[in-house]
Design a protein around this motif. Structure first.
Motif, PDB file in Angstrom:
ATOM      1  N   THR A  32       0.867  -1.181   0.000  1.00  0.00           N
ATOM      2  CA  THR A  32       0.000   0.000   0.000  1.00  0.00           C
ATOM      3  C   THR A  32       0.902   1.227   0.000  1.00  0.00           C
ATOM      4  OG1 THR A  32      -0.087   0.323   2.399  1.00  0.00           O
ATOM      5  CG2 THR A  32      -1.623  -1.291   1.471  1.00  0.00           C
ATOM      6  N   PRO A  33       0.396   2.361  -0.449  1.00  0.00           N
ATOM      7  CA  PRO A  33       1.235   3.575  -0.480  1.00  0.00           C
ATOM      8  C   PRO A  33       1.780   3.928   0.903  1.00  0.00           C
ATOM      9  CG  PRO A  33      -0.788   3.907  -1.720  1.00  0.00           C
ATOM     10  CD  PRO A  33      -0.923   2.572  -1.048  1.00  0.00           C
ATOM     11  N   ALA A  34       0.969   3.759   1.949  1.00  0.00           N
ATOM     12  CA  ALA A  34       1.416   4.117   3.301  1.00  0.00           C
ATOM     13  C   ALA A  34       2.583   3.231   3.738  1.00  0.00           C
ATOM     14  CB  ALA A  34       0.252   3.991   4.280  1.00  0.00           C
ATOM     15  N   ILE A  35       2.465   1.948   3.479  1.00  0.00           N
ATOM     16  CA  ILE A  35       3.527   1.012   3.878  1.00  0.00           C
ATOM     17  C   ILE A  35       4.799   1.270   3.065  1.00  0.00           C
ATOM     18  CG2 ILE A  35       4.186  -1.440   3.947  1.00  0.00           C
ATOM     19  CD1 ILE A  35       1.203  -2.042   4.590  1.00  0.00           C
ATOM     20  N   SER A  36       4.646   1.513   1.774  1.00  0.00           N
ATOM     21  CA  SER A  36       5.818   1.797   0.935  1.00  0.00           C
ATOM     22  C   SER A  36       6.538   3.051   1.401  1.00  0.00           C
ATOM     23  CB  SER A  36       5.390   1.977  -0.523  1.00  0.00           C
ATOM     24  OG  SER A  36       4.813   0.796  -0.991  1.00  0.00           O
ATOM     25  N   ALA A  37       5.768   4.078   1.776  1.00  0.00           N
ATOM     26  CA  ALA A  37       6.378   5.334   2.217  1.00  0.00           C
ATOM     27  C   ALA A  37       7.168   5.125   3.509  1.00  0.00           C
ATOM     28  CB  ALA A  37       5.299   6.398   2.413  1.00  0.00           C
ATOM     29  N   LEU A  38       6.590   4.350   4.432  1.00  0.00           N
ATOM     30  CA  LEU A  38       7.275   4.084   5.708  1.00  0.00           C
ATOM     31  C   LEU A  38       8.557   3.289   5.464  1.00  0.00           C
ATOM     32  CD1 LEU A  38       4.142   3.181   7.831  1.00  0.00           C
ATOM     33  CD2 LEU A  38       5.721   5.056   8.307  1.00  0.00           C
ATOM     34  N   GLN A  39       8.450   2.322   4.569  1.00  0.00           N
ATOM     35  CA  GLN A  39       9.587   1.484   4.239  1.00  0.00           C
ATOM     36  C   GLN A  39      10.731   2.334   3.675  1.00  0.00           C
ATOM     37  OE1 GLN A  39       7.840  -2.027   2.384  1.00  0.00           O
ATOM     38  NE2 GLN A  39       9.708  -2.256   1.224  1.00  0.00           N
ATOM     39  N   LYS A  40      10.380   3.255   2.810  1.00  0.00           N
ATOM     40  CA  LYS A  40      11.394   4.111   2.183  1.00  0.00           C
ATOM     41  C   LYS A  40      12.049   5.011   3.223  1.00  0.00           C
ATOM     42  CE  LYS A  40      12.149   6.519  -2.094  1.00  0.00           C
ATOM     43  NZ  LYS A  40      11.917   7.951  -2.367  1.00  0.00           N
ATOM     44  N   SER A  41      11.233   5.576   4.094  1.00  0.00           N
ATOM     45  CA  SER A  41      11.755   6.470   5.117  1.00  0.00           C
ATOM     46  C   SER A  41      12.712   5.717   6.054  1.00  0.00           C
ATOM     47  CB  SER A  41      10.567   7.073   5.875  1.00  0.00           C
ATOM     48  OG  SER A  41      10.871   7.321   7.210  1.00  0.00           O
ATOM     49  N   MET A  42      12.352   4.486   6.402  1.00  0.00           N
ATOM     50  CA  MET A  42      13.210   3.684   7.285  1.00  0.00           C
ATOM     51  C   MET A  42      14.489   3.262   6.570  1.00  0.00           C
ATOM     52  SD  MET A  42      10.176   1.415   8.992  1.00  0.00           S
ATOM     53  CE  MET A  42      11.180   0.343   9.980  1.00  0.00           C
ATOM     54  N   GLN A  43      14.348   2.989   5.288  1.00  0.00           N
ATOM     55  CA  GLN A  43      15.526   2.583   4.514  1.00  0.00           C
ATOM     56  C   GLN A  43      16.548   3.721   4.446  1.00  0.00           C
ATOM     57  OE1 GLN A  43      15.808   2.526   0.055  1.00  0.00           O
ATOM     58  NE2 GLN A  43      15.172   0.438   0.378  1.00  0.00           N
ATOM     59  N   GLN A  44      16.051   4.949   4.263  1.00  0.00           N
ATOM     60  CA  GLN A  44      16.961   6.092   4.204  1.00  0.00           C
ATOM     61  C   GLN A  44      17.629   6.343   5.554  1.00  0.00           C
ATOM     62  OE1 GLN A  44      14.261   8.954   2.589  1.00  0.00           O
ATOM     63  NE2 GLN A  44      14.732   8.401   0.467  1.00  0.00           N
ATOM     64  N   ARG A  45      16.858   6.192   6.627  1.00  0.00           N
ATOM     65  CA  ARG A  45      17.406   6.424   7.965  1.00  0.00           C
ATOM     66  C   ARG A  45      18.428   5.350   8.342  1.00  0.00           C
ATOM     67  NH1 ARG A  45      13.038   6.086  10.511  1.00  0.00           N
ATOM     68  NH2 ARG A  45      12.335   8.193  10.086  1.00  0.00           N
ATOM     69  N   HIS A  46      18.303   4.190   7.749  1.00  0.00           N
ATOM     70  CA  HIS A  46      19.174   3.074   8.132  1.00  0.00           C
ATOM     71  C   HIS A  46      20.653   3.392   7.922  1.00  0.00           C
ATOM     72  CE1 HIS A  46      20.395  -0.945   9.127  1.00  0.00           C
ATOM     73  NE2 HIS A  46      21.019  -1.072   7.970  1.00  0.00           N
ATOM     74  N   ALA A  47      20.965   4.228   6.932  1.00  0.00           N
ATOM     75  CA  ALA A  47      22.375   4.597   6.694  1.00  0.00           C
ATOM     76  C   ALA A  47      22.965   5.245   7.935  1.00  0.00           C
ATOM     77  CB  ALA A  47      22.456   5.542   5.502  1.00  0.00           C
ATOM     78  N   GLN A  48      22.153   6.015   8.664  1.00  0.00           N
ATOM     79  CA  GLN A  48      22.636   6.660   9.891  1.00  0.00           C
ATOM     80  C   GLN A  48      22.589   5.724  11.086  1.00  0.00           C
ATOM     81  OE1 GLN A  48      19.763   9.938   8.858  1.00  0.00           O
ATOM     82  NE2 GLN A  48      21.180  11.096  10.152  1.00  0.00           N
TER      83      GLN A  48
END
Lengths: 140, 61
Positions: A32-48
């Protein structure tokens, strides 16, 4: 003859219901768009977050969140920034668990989804990362 | 003569209904685990880096 055909029909009905049951449980809706957005946000934060898992400052907690495990390993000046990262990550995680339950039409599954994720984050954590077991923190 | 089809229909309806009830009540743990793994792969980029790990395991400390 009649009994045999009846039994055959019953067997067919049983197999049919089992097949339907298996198909319905095969997958959980996560596209779903909501789940995809959360996934992307977490993926970007993971680098830090990744270096902080590796240093032991952060650990993967039993409740499916990220926890500040060893604040002393982080310079004082950076602690505020790390706390903000942890809060943002945990907010995303909570929203993710809620959204998955909702996307499948079962909001009451949220706690089960959280428990499943908690276990999988811990199981799949890299060597050297800290995870919270029943008896406390352990290093993988 | 009429009882066989009727029985079959009853059995089928019962089977379908019971399957639906099961789905509604029980949490699909295996499916949830699969879904969790797919999301963790994405968030931690495990699938993309599988062929070329960023750092060798056990190198630190």
């Amino acid at each position: 003859m009649k009994l045999v055909s009846r039994l055959r029909v019953l067997l067919a009905a049983l197999l049919f219901s089992l097949a339907g049951h298996a198909a319905a449980q095969n997958n959980l809706e996560i596209n779903t768009p909501a789940i995809s957005a959360l996934q992307k946000s977490m993926q970007q934060r993971h680098a830090q977050l990744a270096p902080l898992y590796a240093s032991g400052a952060l650990g993967l907690a039993r409740d499916g969140t990220v926890a500040l495990r060893d604040a002393s390993s982080v310079p004082l000046a950076q602690r505020g920034q790390i706390n903000a990262l942890v809060s943002a990550e945990n907010a995303d995680r909570a929203a993710l668990y809620r959204e998955i339950a909702r996307a499948n039409g079962r909001p009451e599954w949220e706690a089960d989804v959280r428990a499943t994720f908690a276990q999988r984050w811990i199981d799949r954590a890299q060597k050297g990362w800290w995870v919270q077991g029943a008896g406390g923190w352990v290093q993988k | 003569m009429h009882s066989a089809p009727r029985l079959a229909l009853c059995a089928m309806l019962l089977a379908i209904t019971s399957a639906c009830v099961t789905i509604n009540i029980y949490f699909p743990a295996a499916a949830a685990e699969k879904a969790a793994d797919r999301i963790i792969d994405e968030v931690w980029q495990l699938r993309d880096n599988a062929g070329q790990p960023a750092r060798p395991e056990g190198a630190a400390q």
